[in-house]
Design a protein around this motif. Sequence first.
Motif, PDB file in Angstrom:
ATOM      1  N   VAL A 163       0.832  -1.204   0.000  1.00 32.29           N
ATOM      2  CA  VAL A 163       0.000   0.000   0.000  1.00 32.29           C
ATOM      3  C   VAL A 163       0.868   1.257   0.000  1.00 32.29           C
ATOM      4  O   VAL A 163       0.634   2.201  -0.768  1.00 32.29           O
ATOM      5  CB  VAL A 163      -0.945   0.002   1.227  1.00 32.29           C
ATOM      6  N   LEU A 164       1.902   1.265   0.835  1.00 35.15           N
ATOM      7  CA  LEU A 164       2.784   2.427   0.899  1.00 35.15           C
ATOM      8  C   LEU A 164       3.631   2.545  -0.374  1.00 35.15           C
ATOM      9  O   LEU A 164       3.869   3.638  -0.889  1.00 35.15           O
ATOM     10  CB  LEU A 164       3.671   2.348   2.145  1.00 35.15           C
ATOM     11  N   LEU A 165       4.059   1.382  -0.857  1.00 36.10           N
ATOM     12  CA  LEU A 165       4.831   1.350  -2.106  1.00 36.10           C
ATOM     13  C   LEU A 165       4.008   1.966  -3.240  1.00 36.10           C
ATOM     14  O   LEU A 165       4.480   2.818  -3.997  1.00 36.10           O
ATOM     15  CB  LEU A 165       5.183  -0.110  -2.420  1.00 36.10           C
ATOM     16  N   ASP A 166       2.770   1.535  -3.354  1.00 30.78           N
ATOM     17  CA  ASP A 166       1.881   2.070  -4.396  1.00 30.78           C
ATOM     18  C   ASP A 166       1.645   3.562  -4.210  1.00 30.78           C
ATOM     19  O   ASP A 166       1.722   4.348  -5.157  1.00 30.78           O
ATOM     20  CB  ASP A 166       0.514   1.371  -4.347  1.00 30.78           C
ATOM     21  N   LYS A 167       1.349   3.929  -2.968  1.00 33.74           N
ATOM     22  CA  LYS A 167       1.026   5.328  -2.692  1.00 33.74           C
ATOM     23  C   LYS A 167       2.123   6.243  -3.216  1.00 33.74           C
ATOM     24  O   LYS A 167       1.866   7.221  -3.928  1.00 33.74           O
ATOM     25  CB  LYS A 167       0.859   5.530  -1.192  1.00 33.74           C
ATOM     26  N   HIS A 168       3.376   5.925  -2.867  1.00 33.98           N
ATOM     27  CA  HIS A 168       4.460   6.825  -3.245  1.00 33.98           C
ATOM     28  C   HIS A 168       4.811   6.722  -4.724  1.00 33.98           C
ATOM     29  O   HIS A 168       5.065   7.724  -5.377  1.00 33.98           O
ATOM     30  CB  HIS A 168       5.677   6.626  -2.337  1.00 33.98           C
ATOM     31  N   PHE A 169       4.832   5.511  -5.255  1.00 31.75           N
ATOM     32  CA  PHE A 169       5.181   5.390  -6.681  1.00 31.75           C
ATOM     33  C   PHE A 169       4.166   6.139  -7.529  1.00 31.75           C
ATOM     34  O   PHE A 169       4.534   6.881  -8.451  1.00 31.75           O
ATOM     35  CB  PHE A 169       5.258   3.920  -7.091  1.00 31.75           C
ATOM     36  N   PHE A 170       2.901   6.009  -7.190  1.00 31.03           N
ATOM     37  CA  PHE A 170       1.869   6.638  -8.022  1.00 31.03           C
ATOM     38  C   PHE A 170       1.601   8.103  -7.651  1.00 31.03           C
ATOM     39  O   PHE A 170       0.849   8.775  -8.344  1.00 31.03           O
ATOM     40  CB  PHE A 170       0.599   5.779  -8.019  1.00 31.03           C
ATOM     41  N   ARG A 171       2.227   8.588  -6.572  1.00 33.35           N
ATOM     42  CA  ARG A 171       2.258  10.049  -6.371  1.00 33.35           C
ATOM     43  C   ARG A 171       3.082  10.715  -7.473  1.00 33.35           C
ATOM     44  O   ARG A 171       2.841  11.867  -7.837  1.00 33.35           O
ATOM     45  CB  ARG A 171       2.931  10.416  -5.017  1.00 33.35           C
ATOM     46  N   LYS A 172       4.079   9.997  -7.970  1.00 29.27           N
ATOM     47  CA  LYS A 172       5.001  10.586  -8.941  1.00 29.27           C
ATOM     48  C   LYS A 172       4.872  10.015 -10.351  1.00 29.27           C
ATOM     49  O   LYS A 172       5.477  10.550 -11.291  1.00 29.27           O
ATOM     50  CB  LYS A 172       6.449  10.416  -8.460  1.00 29.27           C
ATOM     51  N   GLY A 193       2.352   7.995 -13.479  1.00 28.78           N
ATOM     52  CA  GLY A 193       1.062   7.529 -13.968  1.00 28.78           C
ATOM     53  C   GLY A 193       0.003   8.609 -13.975  1.00 28.78           C
ATOM     54  O   GLY A 193       0.238   9.773 -13.631  1.00 28.78           O
ATOM     55  N   ALA A 194      -1.189   8.209 -14.325  1.00 32.88           N
ATOM     56  CA  ALA A 194      -2.281   9.143 -14.593  1.00 32.88           C
ATOM     57  C   ALA A 194      -2.728   9.921 -13.364  1.00 32.88           C
ATOM     58  O   ALA A 194      -3.168  11.064 -13.460  1.00 32.88           O
ATOM     59  CB  ALA A 194      -3.479   8.375 -15.168  1.00 32.88           C
ATOM     60  N   ASP A 195      -2.572   9.299 -12.175  1.00 39.39           N
ATOM     61  CA  ASP A 195      -3.051   9.954 -10.963  1.00 39.39           C
ATOM     62  C   ASP A 195      -1.947  10.657 -10.177  1.00 39.39           C
ATOM     63  O   ASP A 195      -2.145  11.038  -9.025  1.00 39.39           O
ATOM     64  CB  ASP A 195      -3.743   8.915 -10.055  1.00 39.39           C
ATOM     65  N   ALA A 196      -0.799  10.840 -10.793  1.00 43.20           N
ATOM     66  CA  ALA A 196       0.310  11.498 -10.103  1.00 43.20           C
ATOM     67  C   ALA A 196      -0.103  12.899  -9.679  1.00 43.20           C
ATOM     68  O   ALA A 196      -0.773  13.616 -10.429  1.00 43.20           O
ATOM     69  CB  ALA A 196       1.527  11.563 -11.020  1.00 43.20           C
ATOM     70  N   TYR A 197       0.268  13.290  -8.473  1.00 47.39           N
ATOM     71  CA  TYR A 197      -0.081  14.636  -8.028  1.00 47.39           C
ATOM     72  C   TYR A 197       1.121  15.382  -7.453  1.00 47.39           C
ATOM     73  O   TYR A 197       0.986  16.442  -6.872  1.00 47.39           O
ATOM     74  CB  TYR A 197      -1.250  14.602  -7.033  1.00 47.39           C
ATOM     75  N   TYR A 198       2.328  14.820  -7.636  1.00 49.76           N
ATOM     76  CA  TYR A 198       3.547  15.506  -7.210  1.00 49.76           C
ATOM     77  C   TYR A 198       4.017  16.426  -8.329  1.00 49.76           C
ATOM     78  O   TYR A 198       3.944  16.070  -9.494  1.00 49.76           O
ATOM     79  CB  TYR A 198       4.645  14.485  -6.891  1.00 49.76           C
ATOM     80  N   GLY A 199       4.518  17.612  -7.964  1.00 48.61           N
ATOM     81  CA  GLY A 199       5.067  18.517  -8.973  1.00 48.61           C
ATOM     82  C   GLY A 199       3.998  19.401  -9.582  1.00 48.61           C
ATOM     83  O   GLY A 199       2.841  19.396  -9.161  1.00 48.61           O
TER      84      GLY A 199
END
Lengths: 228, 228, 228, 228
Positions: free
Chosen positions: A210-219, A221-227
Motif C-alpha cells: 500500500v505504501l509502495l503504491d502510494k508513493h510510486f503513483f504520487r510521482k 502515472g495518470a493519478d500522479a499529483y507531485y510537482g
Amino acid sequence: MLEALKEQVLKANLQLVEHRLVTFTWGNVSGIDRDKGLVVIKPSGVKYSELRAEDLVVLNLDGEVVEGKLKPSSDTPTHLYLYKEFQTIGGIVHTHSPWATSWAQSGRDIPSLGTTHADYYHGDIPCTREMYADEIAEQYELNTGKVIRETFQHLDPRDIPGVLVNNHGPFCWGEDALTAVHNAVVLEEVAKMAYHSLMLNPSLHPISGVLLDKHFFRKHGADAYYGQ
Amino acid sequence: MLEALKEQVLKANLQLVEHRLVTFTWGNVSGIDRDKGLVVIKPSGVKYSELRAEDLVVLNLDGEVVEGKLKPSSDTPTHLYLYKEFQTIGGIVHTHSPWATSWAQSGRDIPSLGTTHADYYHGDIPCTREMYADEIAEQYELNTGKVIRETFQHLDPRDIPGVLVNNHGPFCWGEDALTAVHNAVVLEEVAKMAYHSLMLNPSLHPISGVLLDKHFFRKHGADAYYGQ
Amino acid sequence: MLEALKEQVLKANLQLVEHRLVTFTWGNVSGIDRDKGLVVIKPSGVKYSELRAEDLVVLNLDGEVVEGKLKPSSDTPTHLYLYKEFQTIGGIVHTHSPWATSWAQSGRDIPSLGTTHADYYHGDIPCTREMYADEIAEQYELNTGKVIRETFQHLDPRDIPGVLVNNHGPFCWGEDALTAVHNAVVLEEVAKMAYHSLMLNPSLHPISGVLLDKHFFRKHGADAYYGQ
Amino acid sequence: MLEALKEQVLKANLQLVEHRLVTFTWGNVSGIDRDKGLVVIKPSGVKYSELRAEDLVVLNLDGEVVEGKLKPSSDTPTHLYLYKEFQTIGGIVHTHSPWATSWAQSGRDIPSLGTTHADYYHGDIPCTREMYADEIAEQYELNTGKVIRETFQHLDPRDIPGVLVNNHGPFCWGEDALTAVHNAVVLEEVAKMAYHSLMLNPSLHPISGVLLDKHFFRKHGADAYYGQ
C-alpha cells in the motif's frame, strides 16, 4: 545528425560527474532515437572533462557505427540489447557508483525500505544471478544484457528503472538519458540509506504494498499529483 | 636535470590532494628514470600547497642525493628498494588514504569482489605480515620494502599494482608516477566498496577467475579493448 | 503579502541545499504567521536552483491557497495539521536527509547518546509507528500529521523539535523556518553519530537525565548561558 | 594586547571550518601566553564566518575577563583548568567532530591500531569515565576539566595530546593553538579509520610498543627525522 539527442546525452554524461557517480571514466550514458533506430553513446575511455558532443558515437541497433571517429563504450552491446528488449526506455546509464556497486558486489537485492525508494522504484531493485563462465568468456557485454533481461522476465522496466549486475555494478534507465541519470542518482541514495537501515535493524522487511503504491503513483502515472 | 620527470612527479603528488588521498603531508610520490638510474621523490614534510618542482629531490639507487636542497621523504628507502626489486615499475605512491589504511590496520587482504577491482588488480590485494621488532628498530623503512617484496614472492607487481603494509597503509605503483597515483585512487575506491559489500554479506567469496581475467585483460595486455 | 516571511522561508529552503540535506527536490520548508493564520510553503517539485520568493505559496489553515500561481508542496496537509496541533511552532521542514532517513527506515528511535543531541533535543527522537493501510490509502499526508501528533501525545514539541516518520523520513520544526532548518541539520549530525556509536557499542544506553537537562538548559529557557 | 596570539587563535578557529570539524558554532580554540598568564579564547556562540580577532576574549587563569566585549566560550572553565594542570601545553581545541564524538559517545578508548595514530598519539586515546550527577549539576565545565585530569593521572599530555570526554566529544591540545587544531584533525582521521578497522576485524589489538615508539619518535623528540 541527431544534434539535440547528442546534446542531451552529453549533458547526461556530465551530470554523472556533478552527482559524483563516477571516478575517472567509469561510466557511460546513451540515448536512443526510436524513430530512426539510432543510439548515441559515450566513446570508450574518454575523460569527462574533455568530452564534447562531437565525440559521441552514433550506432544502429545492429551495432554498426553510423557516425563518429572514436570507438564506442565497451559496454555498447549491453546498451543495444536492452534497447531492443525494453521497448519503452529511451536512455541508459551505467556507472560504478560506490553504494550501488557495494550492493552489486554483495549479491543482494536492495529491498524497498522506505518512501524514497518507492517514489522511483516500484519494488525491490534486483541483483542479477552471477554469470556463467561461458557467458563471460564470449560476448560478455551482450550476455550482460541478457542476464539483465532474464532478471526482468516478470518485471516491467518502467516500474523498476534499474538493476544491479552481480559482481559488477548498476545499470539504470528511463524515458530518456537525463531521466536515466536521475534514476541512477536515486539508486545511489537509496542504496546508501538501505545499507544503514539494515545495519541498524538487520531483520527489516520491505514496506507494505500500500505504501509502495502510494508513493510510486504520487510521482508516476495518470493519478500522479507531485510537482507542477 | 630530469625536468620532465620532475614535472610529472610534481603533478602526481598534487593529484593526491585533488583525489583527497592525503591529509596534511601524509603521502609521497616518486618516479624513476631507469636509463639514468635516478629517482625523483617528494621532500619530507613539505606542504602540498607549497610544493614546487625544484623542491623535489633526485637520488641514485644507493640513496645518495644527486640534486636538491631538501631532505627526501622519510620513506625513501622503501621506494628505492622497491625500484630495485620490481624492475618493471616506474612510479611509486604511498599514502594514508582512509579506506585502504583501515584495511591495512585490520590486517586483512582486500578480496577481489567485483569488476572495479578486477579492472586494475588481477587478484586479491595482499596485506603484509606484521613486521618483527628488530625489523622496526633498525632500518625500518628499508625493511618495509623487504616485507612488501616478501609478500610478492609469488606475485607479479604488474598484476597487483599495490599492497597494504600491515598496521600502516598502502603503497601503490605503476609504469610511471601518474599511473601509480591512478592505481592508488582505484585502491581507495575498491577498499571502500569491499568494506560495504562484506558488511552486507560477510560470507562473500572473491569473484571467479574467469571474470577476473575478463576485466583485467579488457584493460591490460595485448588483447585489451577498453579505451581508444 | 507576507514579504518578510516569504524571504525567510525562501532562505530556509535554500539552506537545505547548503547543508546538503536534500537531493533533487526532496524537501520543503514552511513558515507561519500566527496572527494572520497564514502559511508560506515551497511549491511542489520546483528545483531549489530556480526557486524565487514569488514562487512560494500562501495558504490559510484550511488549506485554501490565498496567493501563488503554483501548487503547494504535496506534503502541505502534514504541515497544516502540525501547525494546528502544535501551537508553539512557527516553522516546519521535511527532508529525506540520508542519516535521519536511514533511522526512519529502521523503525528505531534515536537514543540521546551525547551532549550534541541534548543541546537541542531533550530526550530520544521518536520514530512513529507504521501507518495503517487505510491511513495511507486516503488522506495520506493529513494522516502523516496525525501519526506524528499521536507520537507526541506525551511529548512537548518544544522539547523534541523533530520526529522520524516510519518508513519515510524526518520532520523538524522550531519557532520559525530558520530554526526548523537548524534543528534538521542537528538531527542529521546526531543521527550519523548515534549510528556509529551504536555500531561501536551496541549495548549503549541514553545519557543520564542530569546530563540531558544540563545541556538542554545551557541553550534553552530562562537559565540558558550559551551564546551572547 | 596579545595581538599575535589573537591572530593565531583566530586562524586556528577558522581552520576548524576548513577541516570540516565543526557544524554551526560547535567548537572553540584557545591559546595561552604563559609569561603573562593570559588566555585568548573564542567568544560563545559566535558564527565562524563573522569571527574577527577583536571578538576574541582575553582572560587570566582565575577566569576574569581582561579584554573583550563578548562573553567567552561556555567551555572556558575547562580550558583554564587544563592550562593550570597541564603546564606544557599552549593551545586547546574542543569540537563535536563526528568521528571522535561517535567514539566519545560509545565510551570506548580509541586503540592505537596503526602508524597514523602512532605518528601523533603515543598510545590509546582515552575516554573519560562518565561524570557523576553532582559533577554535572554544579561547576560542570570545571569538572569536565577535572575528569580529563583524572584520566591523565598516569599519562603525559605531550604523549597523548587529546582525550574523549564520555558522552560528549573530544578535547585536543598542543604546544600552541595551531598544533592543537592539527592534533584534532589527526584525531578525527584516526577515529574514522579505527572504526572501520574494528568493523573489519573486531578482535584487533593495538600495535606493538616497538612500532608505536618508532613512529612517534620519527616525528617527536630529539631523534625525530621526519620533515626538514
